[in-house]
Structure formats: structure tokens, C-alpha cells
Design a protein around this motif. Sequence first.
Motif: not given
Length: 92
Positions: A14-22
Motif C-alpha cells: 500500500l502507499t500513502s502520501e506524506l506532506y511537508s511544508p518545507s
Amino acid sequence: MPEVRLTLQWPDGLTSELYSPSTVILQHLPPGETLSVAALQARGLEGLHQASERVRARYGFACTRTDEEATKLRQTLSAYGADQMVTILAGP
């Protein structure tokens, strides 16, 4: 501040997205690297914390979305064993 979106490929495919503002997150989670779940937890959470602090330094307030991402990451991590492997891929 440039945003970063990484795709995490979990042990079960499975895959998931990881968001970072930097982009500081890339120092902790470089695309192409494979980490144990335990290492991903330590490095990912530290990277998100540093990203939030960069937002604070620039804008005067922390990024609340990184708190949400850290919570989401912890929840996903809890489904796997500490020694299972996760691959960090470039964003979507």
C-alpha cells in the motif's frame, strides 16, 4: 516555502502520501531510501517537527498541518512491525 509531498510504500505494498511544508523533510526522508518502520517513525516525526519550526521562524506560527501529518503517520506506522521496511518515493 516550497511544499514537499512524498509517497511512502508500506510493507504490504500500500502507499500513502506524506506532506511537508518545507524541503527540510528531504534531509530526513530522501526519496529512494528504504527504512525500517522504527527509523521512519523517528526520522519522519523529527522532519515534520523541523518543517513546522521553519514555518514558525518565517511566519511567526507553527504549521498545524504538520501536526495532522504526524498523527496520520503514527496511525499508519502502528499497523506494522518496527522491523518491517518502508520505501520513500518521490511525490505523486
